[in-house]
Enzyme design. Structure first.
Site, PDB file in Angstrom:
ATOM      1  N   PHE A 152       0.816  -1.227   0.000  1.00  0.00           N
ATOM      2  CA  PHE A 152       0.000   0.000   0.000  1.00  0.00           C
ATOM      3  C   PHE A 152       0.842   1.266   0.000  1.00  0.00           C
ATOM      4  O   PHE A 152       0.363   2.332  -0.382  1.00  0.00           O
ATOM      5  CB  PHE A 152      -0.940   0.004   1.222  1.00  0.00           C
ATOM      6  CG  PHE A 152      -0.282   0.426   2.511  1.00  0.00           C
ATOM      7  CD1 PHE A 152      -0.107   1.780   2.801  1.00  0.00           C
ATOM      8  CD2 PHE A 152       0.190  -0.507   3.430  1.00  0.00           C
ATOM      9  CE1 PHE A 152       0.515   2.189   3.985  1.00  0.00           C
ATOM     10  CE2 PHE A 152       0.811  -0.115   4.600  1.00  0.00           C
ATOM     11  CZ  PHE A 152       0.976   1.238   4.874  1.00  0.00           C
ATOM     12  N   LYS A 176      -1.093  -6.849  -9.415  1.00  0.00           N
ATOM     13  CA  LYS A 176      -2.076  -6.986  -8.323  1.00  0.00           C
ATOM     14  C   LYS A 176      -1.668  -5.953  -7.281  1.00  0.00           C
ATOM     15  O   LYS A 176      -0.820  -6.197  -6.442  1.00  0.00           O
ATOM     16  CB  LYS A 176      -2.011  -8.411  -7.759  1.00  0.00           C
ATOM     17  CG  LYS A 176      -3.260  -8.914  -7.073  1.00  0.00           C
ATOM     18  CD  LYS A 176      -3.746  -8.119  -5.899  1.00  0.00           C
ATOM     19  CE  LYS A 176      -2.926  -8.275  -4.643  1.00  0.00           C
ATOM     20  NZ  LYS A 176      -3.317  -7.304  -3.583  1.00  0.00           N
ATOM     21  N   GLU A 179      -4.940  -3.716  -2.096  1.00  0.00           N
ATOM     22  CA  GLU A 179      -6.386  -3.449  -2.093  1.00  0.00           C
ATOM     23  C   GLU A 179      -6.724  -2.203  -1.266  1.00  0.00           C
ATOM     24  O   GLU A 179      -7.854  -1.733  -1.290  1.00  0.00           O
ATOM     25  CB  GLU A 179      -7.157  -4.683  -1.581  1.00  0.00           C
ATOM     26  CG  GLU A 179      -6.890  -5.086  -0.134  1.00  0.00           C
ATOM     27  CD  GLU A 179      -5.637  -5.957   0.052  1.00  0.00           C
ATOM     28  OE1 GLU A 179      -4.633  -5.739  -0.651  1.00  0.00           O
ATOM     29  OE2 GLU A 179      -5.675  -6.829   0.932  1.00  0.00           O
ATOM     30  N   CYS A 284       9.517   1.886   3.383  1.00  0.00           N
ATOM     31  CA  CYS A 284      10.408   0.771   3.723  1.00  0.00           C
ATOM     32  C   CYS A 284      11.830   1.261   3.954  1.00  0.00           C
ATOM     33  O   CYS A 284      12.649   0.559   4.526  1.00  0.00           O
ATOM     34  CB  CYS A 284      10.396  -0.263   2.615  1.00  0.00           C
ATOM     35  SG  CYS A 284      11.074   0.386   1.090  1.00  0.00           S
ATOM     36  N   GLU A 384       9.090  -4.186  12.993  1.00  0.00           N
ATOM     37  CA  GLU A 384       8.877  -3.076  12.071  1.00  0.00           C
ATOM     38  C   GLU A 384       7.584  -2.371  12.494  1.00  0.00           C
ATOM     39  O   GLU A 384       6.525  -2.990  12.538  1.00  0.00           O
ATOM     40  CB  GLU A 384       8.732  -3.603  10.636  1.00  0.00           C
ATOM     41  CG  GLU A 384       8.484  -2.494   9.641  1.00  0.00           C
ATOM     42  CD  GLU A 384       8.340  -2.978   8.197  1.00  0.00           C
ATOM     43  OE1 GLU A 384       7.766  -4.051   7.969  1.00  0.00           O
ATOM     44  OE2 GLU A 384       8.817  -2.256   7.305  1.00  0.00           O
TER      45      GLU A 384
HETATM   46  P1  NAD Z   1       1.468  -6.594   3.003  1.00  0.00           P
HETATM   47  O1  NAD Z   1       2.484  -7.671   3.123  1.00  0.00           O
HETATM   48  O2  NAD Z   1       0.318  -6.600   3.961  1.00  0.00           O
HETATM   49  O3  NAD Z   1       0.794  -6.611   1.547  1.00  0.00           O
HETATM   50  C1  NAD Z   1       1.592  -6.664   0.373  1.00  0.00           C
HETATM   51  C2  NAD Z   1       0.801  -7.365  -0.728  1.00  0.00           C
HETATM   52  O4  NAD Z   1       0.521  -8.702  -0.299  1.00  0.00           O
HETATM   53  C3  NAD Z   1      -0.552  -6.706  -1.004  1.00  0.00           C
HETATM   54  O5  NAD Z   1      -0.764  -6.685  -2.395  1.00  0.00           O
HETATM   55  C4  NAD Z   1      -1.547  -7.602  -0.299  1.00  0.00           C
HETATM   56  O6  NAD Z   1      -2.807  -7.650  -0.919  1.00  0.00           O
HETATM   57  C5  NAD Z   1      -0.881  -8.961  -0.350  1.00  0.00           C
HETATM   58  N1  NAD Z   1      -1.221  -9.802   0.808  1.00  0.00           N
HETATM   59  C6  NAD Z   1      -1.603  -9.395   2.041  1.00  0.00           C
HETATM   60  N2  NAD Z   1      -1.823 -10.454   2.836  1.00  0.00           N
HETATM   61  C7  NAD Z   1      -1.576 -11.559   2.095  1.00  0.00           C
HETATM   62  C8  NAD Z   1      -1.622 -12.962   2.371  1.00  0.00           C
HETATM   63  N3  NAD Z   1      -1.977 -13.431   3.563  1.00  0.00           N
HETATM   64  N4  NAD Z   1      -1.290 -13.808   1.377  1.00  0.00           N
HETATM   65  C9  NAD Z   1      -0.920 -13.353   0.167  1.00  0.00           C
HETATM   66  N5  NAD Z   1      -0.863 -12.033  -0.140  1.00  0.00           N
HETATM   67  C10 NAD Z   1      -1.179 -11.147   0.803  1.00  0.00           C
HETATM   68  O7  NAD Z   1       2.249  -5.206   3.055  1.00  0.00           O
HETATM   69  P2  NAD Z   1       1.653  -3.753   3.144  1.00  0.00           P
HETATM   70  O8  NAD Z   1       1.132  -3.530   4.532  1.00  0.00           O
HETATM   71  O9  NAD Z   1       0.770  -3.473   2.004  1.00  0.00           O
HETATM   72  O10 NAD Z   1       2.971  -2.869   2.921  1.00  0.00           O
HETATM   73  C11 NAD Z   1       3.865  -2.549   3.953  1.00  0.00           C
HETATM   74  C12 NAD Z   1       5.013  -3.520   4.007  1.00  0.00           C
HETATM   75  O11 NAD Z   1       5.703  -3.527   2.763  1.00  0.00           O
HETATM   76  C13 NAD Z   1       6.061  -3.123   5.043  1.00  0.00           C
HETATM   77  O12 NAD Z   1       6.495  -4.284   5.687  1.00  0.00           O
HETATM   78  C14 NAD Z   1       7.176  -2.521   4.212  1.00  0.00           C
HETATM   79  O13 NAD Z   1       8.460  -2.569   4.789  1.00  0.00           O
HETATM   80  C15 NAD Z   1       7.105  -3.360   2.992  1.00  0.00           C
HETATM   81  N6  NAD Z   1       7.751  -2.696   1.868  1.00  0.00           N
HETATM   82  C16 NAD Z   1       8.984  -3.127   1.505  1.00  0.00           C
HETATM   83  C17 NAD Z   1       9.635  -2.512   0.475  1.00  0.00           C
HETATM   84  C18 NAD Z   1      10.999  -2.978   0.054  1.00  0.00           C
HETATM   85  O14 NAD Z   1      11.490  -2.489  -0.941  1.00  0.00           O
HETATM   86  N7  NAD Z   1      11.637  -3.904   0.749  1.00  0.00           N
HETATM   87  C19 NAD Z   1       9.036  -1.445  -0.210  1.00  0.00           C
HETATM   88  C20 NAD Z   1       7.777  -1.032   0.187  1.00  0.00           C
HETATM   89  C21 NAD Z   1       7.131  -1.663   1.234  1.00  0.00           C
END
Ligand code: NAD
Length: 498
Positions: A152, A176, A179, A284, A384
């Site tokens: 997100f 994808k 959401e 991140c 985190e």
């Molecule tokens: P998230 O892991 O909740 O979601 C990421 C994606 O995974 C979304 O598209 C979501 O729909 C999907 N998802 C969520 N739950 C799932 C499940 N149980 N099974 C399969 N798919 C699932 O992450 P977020 O809250 O959207 O974003 C924040 C996180 O992203 C933080 O941990 C941040 O550090 C990380 N991030 C990392 C980087 C990097 O470059 N390393 C960059 C941006 C964000």
């Protein structure tokens, strides 16, 4: 009750409704209200999108490099001219302030500009007469249908780390998005169409775990580029790899800024505040822990507190420095770390729960918060937080600070602040982190280098964009060829020797 607008998928060049009857709420975080609903794809909906992408692949793969450059370049021109529209969409769903939304688009645009140089990235090698009258050459070919799953916090930039390169390399894409803020990808899909990308090359499906699993399980999908939290990144990496796909899965972070006693306190305080509270800490590469080497701690905390008092919090459409958090649930989770900090013996120096705000009362607000003397055994240090809570940890020596950073589970970004070139050089060499800043708090690599961390911040061996991006989205073929001269006939069962 008035029905809310619904965000559908984008497949084969137009909006696609599909069969799903499940929806997710999309908030305006500054208002604290649901503004839209997003359709959550079923496995069959994902299959439909993958088939559209597979159908578009043969023609796009065979499109000349010159034509591909024209399309990617046209996309860049449109994006540059109309990025304000996209920024407004991001602010309305994510909450970050408009200037920050524009900043993320600019960083994504840099990857589009890098991808315009696709002919140079897609060249192969050629050896004349590798053996007598035998030539050997290599070529890079696209994979086919590739999946991109994004978080997100950067609804425009993170998908743009991948799709410009994937498309430039001749692949077709199913994105994808998160959401929580799905509209940015829909806007991008329309822009690709305007830029002249053939229908079916860029597709968007919205959804949650079901759609992610459907992409991971789909036999036609060749690769997955995932960015999100570490537990999901690990899951995606393992499941995708088991299915025989190429996977790059970027995970979470806990970024430390090591401050040596000779550093410029004013610069450090500005940098810590900018990197800790920009985008409400939902980056991140945000700085989450300032590691102060004795005896700089007290002076540094005072300087940071002074800078924090100038931060204005409010609706990102007004002229504020910091917006709300993405959802109420996330805001409450982040605020809960302040209670944990107090219970674990840390000092809550600034508590953002009482912040005054230029925005609606129901917005998901949490002001900048500072916690000093955080014990490294506390969850506040170990987990985190992904919000505007900055921790201070005090150490006696450079070595103690380095060991602390290297003992962490994550290895996304880090920074050292010092005026001693030798100390900085030693840190750069010794620290076990993928992206390092020297007097730069958020060392995000430029587009022609690659982005990615170490340890639990990246699963897989390929980082985003740069030369590694083109390598990820292509496979190599090596051709050994001889155009027969009849005089070279005859049996020879060995390898050629000369
Ligand atoms: P998230 O892991 O909740 O979601 C990421 C994606 O995974 C979304 O598209 C979501 O729909 C999907 N998802 C969520 N739950 C799932 C499940 N149980 N099974 C399969 N798919 C699932 O992450 P977020 O809250 O959207 O974003 C924040 C996180 O992203 C933080 O941990 C941040 O550090 C990380 N991030 C990392 C980087 C990097 O470059 N390393 C960059 C941006 C964000």
């Amino acid at each position: 009750m008035m029905s809310l607008p619904v965000i559908d998928h984008f497949v084969g060049g137009s909006q696609f409704v599909g069969e799903s009857t499940r929806f997710g709420d999309v908030y305006d975080p500054a208002l604290g209200t649901v503004q839209k609903q997003v359709r959550l794809a079923t496995t069959a909906d994902v299959d439909y999108a993958v088939k559209a992408a597979a159908g578009a692949f043969p023609a796009w793969r065979d499109t000349s490099l010159a034509k591909r450059v024209q399309v990617v370049f046209a996309f860049r021109e449109l994006l540059n001219a109309r990025k304000q529209e996209l920024a407004e969409i991001i602010t309305a769903e994510h909450g970050k302030v408009l200037s920050d939304a524009l900043g993320e688009i600019t960083r994504g645009q840099e990857v589009v500009e890098f991808a315009c140089g696709l002919p140079a990235q897609l060249t192969g090698d050629f050896s004349l007469n590798a053996s007598t009258e035998v030539d050997v050459y290599s070529m890079k070919q696209p994979l086919g249908v590739v999946g991109i799953i994004s978080p997100f916090n950067f609804p425009a930039m993170v998908p743009m780390w991948f799709f410009p390169v994937a498309i430039a390399a001749g692949n077709t894409v199913v994105v994808k998005p998160s959401e929580k803020d799905p509209s940015a990808s829909m806007w991008v899909a329309e822009l690709w169409r305007e830029a002249g990308l053939p229908d079916g090359v860029f597709n968007v499906v919205h959804g949650d775990k079901e759609s992610v699993d459907a992409l991971l399980d789909h036999p036609v999908v060749q690769s997955i580029s995932f960015v999100g939290s570490t537990p999901i990144a690990r899951y995606v990496y393992e499941k995708g790899a088991q299915a025989g796909k190429r996977v790059q899965a970027l995970g979470g972070a806990k970024n430390h800024m090591l401050v040596l006693p000779d550093a410029d306190i004013d610069l450090v305080a500005d940098s810590a505040v900018n990197a800790g509270f920009g985008s409400a800490g939902e980056r991140c590469m945000a700085i989450s822990v300032v590691v102060a080497v004795d005896p700089i701690g007290d002076e540094l905390v005072d300087a940071i507190v002074k800078k924090m008092s100038a931060i204005t919090v409010g609706d990102g459409r007004r002229s504020c420095d910091m917006g709300p958090l993405v959802t109420r649930e996330h805001r409450d989770k982040v605020a809960g770390y302040l209670d944990i900090a107090a219970a674990d013996g840390a000092t809550v120096v600034v508590d953002g729960r009482g912040v005054s705000v230029d925005g609606e009362a129901d917005g998901f607000w949490l002001g900048p918060s500072l916690v000093d003397d955080v014990p490294t055994s506390s969850k506040v240090y170990q987990e985190e937080i992904f919000g505007p809570v900055l921790s201070i940890v005090r150490v006696k020596t450079y070595q103690e600070g380095l060991e602390l950073i290297n003992s962490g589970a994550f290895g996304n970004g880090t920074a050292v602040f010092t005026n001693d070139g030798g100390a900085a050089r030693k840190f750069v060499d010794e620290v076990e982190v993928g992206m390092v800043g020297v007097n730069v708090p958020i060392p995000v690599p430029v587009a022609y280098f690659s982005f990615g961390g170490w340890k639990h911040s990246l699963f897989g061996d390929s980082r985003a964009h740069g030369a590694e991006g083109f390598r990820f989205f292509t496979r190599q073929k090596v051709v050994t060829s001889r155009w027969l001269d009849p005089s070279h006939g005859g049996l020879n069962l060995g390898f050629p020797q000369n």
